[in-house]
Design a protein around this motif. Sequence first.
Motif, mmCIF file in Angstrom:
data_model
loop_
_atom_site.group_PDB
_atom_site.id
_atom_site.type_symbol
_atom_site.label_atom_id
_atom_site.label_comp_id
_atom_site.label_asym_id
_atom_site.label_seq_id
_atom_site.Cartn_x
_atom_site.Cartn_y
_atom_site.Cartn_z
ATOM 1 N N UNK A 149 11.424 -3.510 14.089
ATOM 2 C CA UNK A 149 12.501 -4.359 14.581
ATOM 3 C C UNK A 149 12.601 -5.595 13.698
ATOM 4 N N UNK A 150 13.771 -6.229 13.703
ATOM 5 C CA UNK A 150 13.976 -7.440 12.896
ATOM 6 C C UNK A 150 14.768 -8.456 13.698
ATOM 7 N N UNK A 151 14.300 -9.700 13.673
ATOM 8 C CA UNK A 151 14.947 -10.786 14.413
ATOM 9 C C UNK A 151 15.147 -11.980 13.497
ATOM 10 N N UNK A 152 16.083 -12.836 13.882
ATOM 11 C CA UNK A 152 16.154 -14.141 13.230
ATOM 12 C C UNK A 152 14.807 -14.817 13.413
ATOM 13 N N UNK A 153 14.315 -15.473 12.370
ATOM 14 C CA UNK A 153 12.953 -15.999 12.402
ATOM 15 C C UNK A 153 12.828 -17.320 13.136
ATOM 16 N N UNK A 154 13.867 -17.748 13.820
ATOM 17 C CA UNK A 154 13.825 -19.042 14.494
ATOM 18 C C UNK A 154 13.800 -18.857 16.005
ATOM 19 N N UNK A 155 12.867 -19.521 16.665
ATOM 20 C CA UNK A 155 12.770 -19.477 18.116
ATOM 21 C C UNK A 155 14.047 -20.050 18.728
ATOM 22 N N UNK A 156 14.542 -19.427 19.765
ATOM 23 C CA UNK A 156 15.778 -19.884 20.402
ATOM 24 C C UNK A 156 15.554 -21.048 21.352
ATOM 25 N N UNK A 157 14.339 -21.572 21.418
ATOM 26 C CA UNK A 157 14.080 -22.769 22.222
ATOM 27 C C UNK A 157 14.427 -24.006 21.408
ATOM 28 N N UNK A 158 13.624 -24.302 20.367
ATOM 29 C CA UNK A 158 13.906 -25.468 19.519
ATOM 30 C C UNK A 158 13.851 -25.108 18.040
ATOM 31 N N UNK A 159 14.123 -23.829 17.734
ATOM 32 C CA UNK A 159 14.274 -23.340 16.370
ATOM 33 C C UNK A 159 13.034 -23.579 15.510
ATOM 34 N N UNK A 160 11.871 -23.307 16.066
ATOM 35 C CA UNK A 160 10.641 -23.300 15.287
ATOM 36 C C UNK A 160 10.445 -21.918 14.668
ATOM 37 N N UNK A 161 9.752 -21.829 13.510
ATOM 38 C CA UNK A 161 9.588 -20.534 12.841
ATOM 39 C C UNK A 161 8.685 -19.591 13.631
ATOM 40 N N UNK A 162 9.181 -18.387 13.878
ATOM 41 C CA UNK A 162 8.433 -17.425 14.696
ATOM 42 C C UNK A 162 7.316 -16.726 13.934
ATOM 43 N N UNK A 163 7.390 -16.683 12.599
ATOM 44 C CA UNK A 163 6.346 -15.950 11.876
ATOM 45 C C UNK A 163 4.993 -16.665 11.942
ATOM 46 N N UNK A 164 4.987 -17.931 12.377
ATOM 47 C CA UNK A 164 3.714 -18.620 12.609
ATOM 48 C C UNK A 164 3.114 -18.257 13.975
ATOM 49 N N UNK A 165 3.902 -17.611 14.821
ATOM 50 C CA UNK A 165 3.423 -17.226 16.139
ATOM 51 C C UNK A 165 2.544 -15.991 16.086
ATOM 52 N N UNK A 166 2.321 -15.377 17.228
ATOM 53 C CA UNK A 166 1.431 -14.217 17.268
ATOM 54 C C UNK A 166 1.966 -13.197 18.266
ATOM 55 N N UNK A 167 1.522 -11.954 18.076
ATOM 56 C CA UNK A 167 1.955 -10.835 18.912
ATOM 57 C C UNK A 167 0.773 -10.334 19.729
ATOM 58 N N UNK A 168 0.983 -10.210 21.033
ATOM 59 C CA UNK A 168 -0.005 -9.613 21.935
ATOM 60 C C UNK A 168 0.678 -8.458 22.658
ATOM 61 N N UNK A 169 0.333 -7.231 22.281
ATOM 62 C CA UNK A 169 1.025 -6.085 22.854
ATOM 63 C C UNK A 169 2.488 -6.131 22.476
ATOM 64 N N UNK A 170 3.361 -6.210 23.485
ATOM 65 C CA UNK A 170 4.799 -6.324 23.224
ATOM 66 C C UNK A 170 5.287 -7.760 23.318
ATOM 67 N N UNK A 171 4.384 -8.720 23.438
ATOM 68 C CA UNK A 171 4.774 -10.112 23.582
ATOM 69 C C UNK A 171 4.721 -10.832 22.236
ATOM 70 N N UNK A 172 5.842 -11.453 21.861
ATOM 71 C CA UNK A 172 5.899 -12.333 20.700
ATOM 72 C C UNK A 172 5.890 -13.765 21.216
ATOM 73 N N UNK A 173 4.885 -14.539 20.827
ATOM 74 C CA UNK A 173 4.681 -15.880 21.373
ATOM 75 C C UNK A 173 4.882 -16.910 20.275
ATOM 76 N N UNK A 174 5.831 -17.815 20.482
ATOM 77 C CA UNK A 174 6.089 -18.888 19.522
ATOM 78 C C UNK A 174 4.940 -19.894 19.577
ATOM 79 N N UNK A 175 4.415 -20.275 18.421
ATOM 80 C CA UNK A 175 3.259 -21.158 18.374
ATOM 81 C C UNK A 175 3.588 -22.581 18.813
ATOM 82 N N UNK A 176 4.856 -23.002 18.644
ATOM 83 C CA UNK A 176 5.209 -24.396 18.901
ATOM 84 C C UNK A 176 5.126 -24.757 20.378
ATOM 85 N N UNK A 177 5.817 -23.998 21.245
ATOM 86 C CA UNK A 177 5.879 -24.347 22.669
ATOM 87 C C UNK A 177 5.632 -23.149 23.586
ATOM 88 N N UNK A 178 5.143 -22.046 22.990
ATOM 89 C CA UNK A 178 4.728 -20.857 23.748
ATOM 90 C C UNK A 178 5.871 -20.149 24.466
#
Length: 345
Positions: A276-305
């Motif tokens: 799958x491919x997504x825009x790399x910016x979190x839709x909360x406050x547009x932080x980069x998602x590639x710094x986040x982490x994946x747990x199972x099917x959950x993609x978690x933004x590192x900035x504000x979770x």
Amino acid sequence: MTNYILNSLIIFGLFLKKPACAGRMSQVTREKIDEFEFTLYESWVNWFQRDPGLNGYRRFINQKLLEEMAVIQLVRAAIGRPELMGDPDIYHKMGWIVDWHESSLYRRWFVASRALGLNGYKINKKTAELLDAVVGTAKADIKRGLMLLRTALKYVHTGYRAAAYWANNRHVANLAYMAYMREEDEIKVVDDALQFVGISRPDRAGMDMLDFNSLMPIFFDFFQPPEAADDGGPKLEAPEWERVGTVDEVRQLGKKMAIVGLWREVLVAAVDGDIVAYENWCTHERDPLHYGYIQGRQLICLAHHATFDIKNGRVILHPNHGEARVLPRYPVKIEGNVIYVRVPW
């Protein structure tokens, strides 16, 4: 039309038939508002995947003109009441929203409609009556009116988000992307106005069911058959694709960030055997998602979770402040071991 859209609309129709409870206002929860946003986004994505052709894009532009008219009238209803005049800054920013939608977006979609051969903007009698009822509520009650505006803005931009990444017409995609980029600023202005009139946490608030029932058909009736089958007309232009990596490297890493279109950042991830491919910016406050982490099917933004379902972009958990939105995703195709993402601009 896919079974997903039909099932969603059936659920939607049953929900609309529920009467408000006697003696009190029945509330639609934020979770229900989020669920319909996801349904709307998936409906738009499926619609664009069908390659709607010239007639389809004519219908799309007419729909966006209708939605823009709804936003313009709801903002004008809000700033026409005396409550917001007590804060000149909010009043000025609300004026900025109506100016942006009226002088920029509405005008540009109208020009696009003329370019595609539409003879003026069309609205049926039922929709016109619904819009009049919604605007009438907004003129009578500032709190309900601002909640109607907030929800309308969310759903207008949901369509823009889908078009920006899935429309195979470059001009439509560019205009939709330009509009979608203003979403966060507009919601923030409306939230400030809601707080000023006494709703302390607009991002957690629901809305009156009668208001919700009046607003939703303006956005969802577009997908109801048989009109949704109107996909005639010539093809507009061939989609473009860019290489973003290989299946092996993405599965080994779990996710990677790639650059498309010279500067656009894309998050590519492997989940349940799919890519799958997504825009790399979190839709909360547009932080980069590639710094986040994946747990199972959950993609978690590192900035504000803010937490998303990596399979479909649905919001699983909002952050403690503000709210996230459905992640906009890119079309993906795989040839051999190579992953390509479609770039519509």
